[in-house]
Motif scaffolding. Structure first.
Motif, mmCIF file in Angstrom:
data_model
loop_
_atom_site.group_PDB
_atom_site.id
_atom_site.type_symbol
_atom_site.label_atom_id
_atom_site.label_comp_id
_atom_site.label_asym_id
_atom_site.label_seq_id
_atom_site.Cartn_x
_atom_site.Cartn_y
_atom_site.Cartn_z
ATOM 1 N N LEU B 82 -3.189 3.757 -9.907
ATOM 2 C CA LEU B 82 -1.639 3.757 -8.825
ATOM 3 C C LEU B 82 -1.815 5.251 -8.516
ATOM 4 O O LEU B 82 -1.365 5.946 -6.854
ATOM 5 N N GLU B 86 -1.327 7.311 -5.422
ATOM 6 C CA GLU B 86 0.115 8.256 -4.534
ATOM 7 C C GLU B 86 -0.270 9.630 -4.300
ATOM 8 O O GLU B 86 0.747 10.977 -4.488
ATOM 9 N N ASP B 118 -3.204 -0.993 -0.953
ATOM 10 C CA ASP B 118 -2.547 -1.114 0.028
ATOM 11 C C ASP B 118 -3.347 -0.792 1.738
ATOM 12 O O ASP B 118 -2.515 0.808 1.334
ATOM 13 N N VAL B 120 -1.726 -0.249 4.924
ATOM 14 C CA VAL B 120 -1.287 0.840 5.154
ATOM 15 C C VAL B 120 -0.032 1.330 4.671
ATOM 16 O O VAL B 120 0.039 2.292 5.039
ATOM 17 N N ARG B 121 0.176 0.961 3.304
ATOM 18 C CA ARG B 121 0.827 2.348 1.988
ATOM 19 C C ARG B 121 -0.232 3.128 1.989
ATOM 20 O O ARG B 121 -0.003 5.031 2.070
ATOM 21 N N TYR B 122 -1.509 3.223 2.235
ATOM 22 C CA TYR B 122 -2.258 4.341 1.220
ATOM 23 C C TYR B 122 -3.518 3.907 2.176
ATOM 24 O O TYR B 122 -4.653 4.013 1.775
#
Ligand SMILES: [Zn+2]
Ligand SMILES: [Zn+2]
Ligand SMILES: [Zn+2]
Lengths: 460, 438
Positions: B82, B86, B118, B120-122
């Motif tokens: 994670l 990030e 994800d 969309v997020r990453y």
């Protein structure tokens, strides 16, 4: 007892040794040969299913014993009476039983109408069931093949029909097969569930990652935190370095591309693929799909016959109509009773206005709907109730000893039935109802004429 | 104390062994001073250089591959993954968790499998896990990851280490300079406040990794690219054959890269703002056992394996001296001298003299620690408030380091006589046996 005449549809007559049977190689040939007591369809599964259905559509073969296919695993085509028995004597035996039962149906009267055919089919087959079949081309995904076959040229609203039969107690429910949701406007089950903006209902929304600063608790879209390649809280200016210790990601958020609003939960909207009506999910009509079979009461009715039901009547004639004059007199009398005895002499007056009667009756299915509505009224009202028509489209019901609750129940049921038809068939009878209860809703000095004028004004 | 001080000149005059002691012992103490000064100068240089230059926006965004060696971390691997998802780095990042002994480490395997990136997020993060069903050790994991890596830059990371979100960006920046084959990152202790042992290790990491390496990196003399956290130019790493099938693969690789320094103008920068967070042993016992492994490996590397490459011609003069000085001398020889002199002193010197000397030496080391600590706190630390709390451990730190040096002697002896590196738990015996013997 005589033997049945047996027609056999096969591409290979040589495989059967029975010389008394009549062989045909195509459905048309079989139909032209005449009417048989029993039909055997010796085709492969897919063709057999089509042939059986087409035969059932033919009024001559609505009830006939039809055996199809040689599959011994019990997967006989829908609407058939099983696969072709290996022992020809079994056919004769089955036909005798069938013939015996049919002769007991409705005191020996051969069925004529749609409901009679369905009941007779169920009656002659003790294991018979109205089975729903799933089909992706059908707007509701399920249909009852038997009802479709018997409907002939006048399509029957299966759902309404089944409901009426249930209410009359002739059919009973089988185990639930499925539960489907339908468009309230057109009754289609072809629905699309989409996430939309809760503010402007735009379709174009996008998940927008957001962040939560641990230092000050600020929550905002991720973009607000990014400054020149660094992650800074826009609120407390803390540098956020590590997920889990400086910041985290709260619930997923969405951004509407149309109105720019920012929200946590998108709204689910249901769009009908057939009529493009938009609904919220809880607005959808829920329909339970199940098989039906003849109930005890239904069997009793089949045995004892339904005389009197069959007589043709004009739509409204089936109600015990009184003349307009007689009706006003009765109403005046009711008003006096209610004035005098108050609560103990309850009575209700309902006015139904069929605003588009002419238009509705001109449609094929309109008459069925009107009949159903009148049947419903007839079932609901009591011997002592009186009906009258003052104009073509105005139907008055005087319900002595009926309080508001009873009257509302009647009105609700009528509205419900009307709504079912509208959703199912797109036929719309513009039914407006108004009702009052005596003596509560009675105005001072009001007599029957004034009261009827007042109600008439409310539905016009 | 005063009495002891009064005796001091007399003892000095008495001559003999005692005098030798008094002359030589401070010499060893002072030998460390030049190194400290070098580090301090480096830190000041780094700091002022940083103040002068304004950060410029670069379009250099090579694809990055992160090899994450996983073993028995279990669910903690997901924190590592994670923290890499990030990363603020705008380029593409390929995550290659390599689960070693996946059959035995089912929980870790499951954690890797369950991890979803994800899209969309990453949008720029890609997960490509590798399962090595049989256990093959860390080096084989790293090489397996390297053979699958598609990035221009490859990171070697530990499955139990998580990273600040500026990490990749800060590391990658250095590779824009073609003379950089590798970059070393900074490590912090995640479980700082669990016990006295972890507090001491936090301070040690802060001083010897974060602060010292800034200083050393400034003079291009980074002593080690930590195994839990380093970045390499993929083409260069493949050119030198990746990691070698031996223990202490991080120091080994650092030395092998440095062996190109003599011929090419290469440099290994240290990036203090690229921070990884790792857990250290909770107990002193666990800590000493870890060091037994690491320090034993030092001997193995310097004496047995890299003996022949320890020449100025191979390393370049500067690195030769630094390796000799900071690596060989400080880590292998100095502990012996200190222990030897301490033991000799205990036998030869009167108690009051020992006391005076102990106080003196303690004071010198404390001062040195304090200066380094302040330099780190004021000029290097990206989390000064966290590191300020470590100040309470400063008075104990010289004592801690004294015992650590003493322990280093035992580690080296253990390696010399028992070839202890073969018992290391980082790789099973059959892998080591297949490697070359020295
Ligand atoms: Zn619709
Ligand atoms: Zn919107
Ligand atoms: Zn904040």
């Amino acid at each position: 007892m005589q033997s049945p005449s047996i027609g056999c549809l096969t591409r290979d007559p040589g495989s059967f040794s029975e010389s008394r049977w009549h062989y045909a190689s195509s459905l048309n040939e079989l139909r032209e040969q005449g009417e048989y007591d029993v039909v055997l369809v010796d085709l492969d599964a897919a063709d057999a299913a089509d042939v059986v259905f087409l035969l059932r559509c033919d009024a001559r073969y609505h009830l006939t014993l039809i055996y199809a296919g040689r599959d011994r695993t019990g997967n006989a085509p829908e609407l058939s009476d099983g696969s072709i028995p290996t022992d020809p004597n079994a056919i004769t035996e089955a036909w005798r039983k069938w013939h015996q039962r049919l002769s007991e149906f409705n005191r020996g009267r051969y069925p004529e109408r749609f409901d009679e055919y369905v009941l007779a089919w169920l009656w002659t087959r003790p294991e018979g069931r109205l089975k729903p079949v799933r089909h992706p081309h059908h707007a509701q995904f399920y249909y009852y093949p038997l009802l479709s076959a018997f409907a002939d040229n006048e399509p029957v609203n299966e759902m309404v029909w089944l409901q009426l039969m249930m209410e009359q107690g002739w059919l009973e429910r089988g185990p639930l097969t499925d539960r489907i949701r339908l468009c309230t406007h057109c009754g289609s089950a072809r629905l699309n569930y989409v996430d939309v903006c809760p503010d402007c209902h735009a379709l174009e929304i996008a998940r927008e990652p957001s962040l939560h600063c641990f230092t000050c608790g600020h929550v905002a879209p991720q973009d607000h935190f990014l400054k020149q390649g660094l992650m800074l809280c826009p609120n407390c200016l803390t540098r956020l370095r590590h997920i889990g210790s400086d910041y985290d990601r709260p619930l997923e958020n969405y951004r509407c591309r149309a109105c720019q609003s920012f929200f946590v939960d998108a709204e689910v909207e249901v769009r009908c693929l057939d009529c493009d009506t938009h609904h919220t999910p809880d607005e959808l009509r829920i329909r339970e799909v199940r098989p039906y079979s003849l109930s005890e009461q239904g069997r009793l009715r089949c045995r004892q016959g339904f005389s009197g039901e069959a007589q043709a009547e004009s739509h409204f004639g089936r109600l015990n109509l009184v003349s307009a004059n007689a009706f006003t007199n009765l109403l005046n009398w009711q008003i006096q009773q209610s004035r005098r005895y108050g609560e103990t002499a309850h009575g209700s007056l309902v006015l139904l206005r069929f605003a588009n009667l002419g238009e509705a009756l001109s449609q094929e299915r309109g008459t069925t709907l009107l009949d159903s509505l009148i049947d419903r009224i007839r079932e609901t009202i009591r011997e002592t109730d009186r009906c009258a028509r003052t104009r073509d489209e105005l139907l008055w019901l005087l319900l002595p000893h009926t309080d508001r609750q009873g009257m509302d129940r009647l009105r609700e049921r009528l509205t419900e039935l009307n709504r079912l038809f509208r959703e199912q068939d797109g036929i719309h009878i513009d039914l407006r109802t108004v009702g009052i209860t005596l003596p509560e809703n009675l105005l001072p000095q009001e007599d029957s004429d004034l009261l009827m004028a007042r109600l008439g004004g409310e539905v016009s | 104390m005063l009495e002891a001080l009064a005796v001091f000149p007399n003892e000095l005059a008495a001559g003999g062994l005692t005098r030798l002691f008094l002359v030589l012992f401070p010499f060893f103490v002072l030998l460390e001073l030049p190194l400290s000064l070098l580090v301090l100068a480096g830190v000041i240089r780094w700091y002022t250089r940083n103040l002068m230059t304004t950060p410029r926006a670069s379009l250099y965004r090579p694809r990055v591959s992160c090899i994450i060696t996983c073993y028995s971390e279990g669910r903690d691997v997901q924190n590592t993954l994670l923290s890499l998802c990030e990363q603020l780095y705008p380029g593409e990042v390929e995550l290659i968790p390599v689960v070693d002994g996946a059959t035995a480490n089912e929980a870790t395997m499951e954690a890797v499998r369950d991890f979803r990136v994800d899209p969309v997020r990453y949008p720029n993060r890609f997960l490509r896990p590798i399962a090595k069903w049989q256990r093959g050790g860390r080096v084989s994991s790293l090489n397996a990851g390297l053979s699958h890596a598609t990035g221009e830059i490859v990171f070697a990371l530990d499955g139990d280490t998580s990273f600040d979100n500026a990490m990749i960006g800060a590391m990658v920046r250095h590779f824009e300079d073609p003379s950089v084959p590798a970059v070393s990152g900074s490590l912090r202790v995640r479980n700082s406040w669990h016990s006295l042992a972890t507090v001491m290790q936090s301070l040690e990491y802060f001083l010897s990794i974060q602060t010292s390496r800034v200083g050393l990196g400034e003079w291009n003399t980074v002593n080690n690219i930590s195994g839990a956290f380093g970045a390499f130019r993929t083409s260069f790493l493949r050119h030198i054959g990746g990691w070698d099938t031996h223990t202490a693969e991080d120091l080994d690789l650092t030395l092998r890269i440095k062996s190109y320094f003599g011929r090419h103008p290469l440099r290994i920068p240290f990036e203090p703002t690229a921070v990884g967070h790792t857990d250290v042993p909770d107990t002193l016992r666990g800590f000493f056992m870890q060091r037994l492994r690491w320090d034993g490996d030092l001997f193995f590397l310097y004496i047995r394996k890299h003996r022949h490459s320890m020449t100025p011609r191979v390393l370049g003069w500067r690195n030769f001296l630094m390796t000799l000085f900071s690596g060989f001398f400080f880590q292998l020889v100095l502990p012996f001298l200190i222990v030897g002199y301490t033991l000799a002193g205990l036998v030869l010197l009167p108690l009051n003299v020992i006391a005076v000397l102990a106080v003196l030496i303690y004071a010198v080391y404390l001062l040195q620690t304090l200066i380094l600590y302040l330099a780190g706190l004021l000029m290097v630390s990206e989390r000064p408030w966290n590191d300020l709390k470590l100040a309470i451990a400063l008075p104990v730190f010289p004592v801690f380091m004294f015992f650590l040096r003493g322990w280093g002697v035992i580690c080296t002896l253990n390696e010399m006589f028992r070839r202890g590196h073969e018992e290391t738990s980082m790789a099973p015996w059959w892998v080591l046996r297949r490697g070359r013997r020295f």
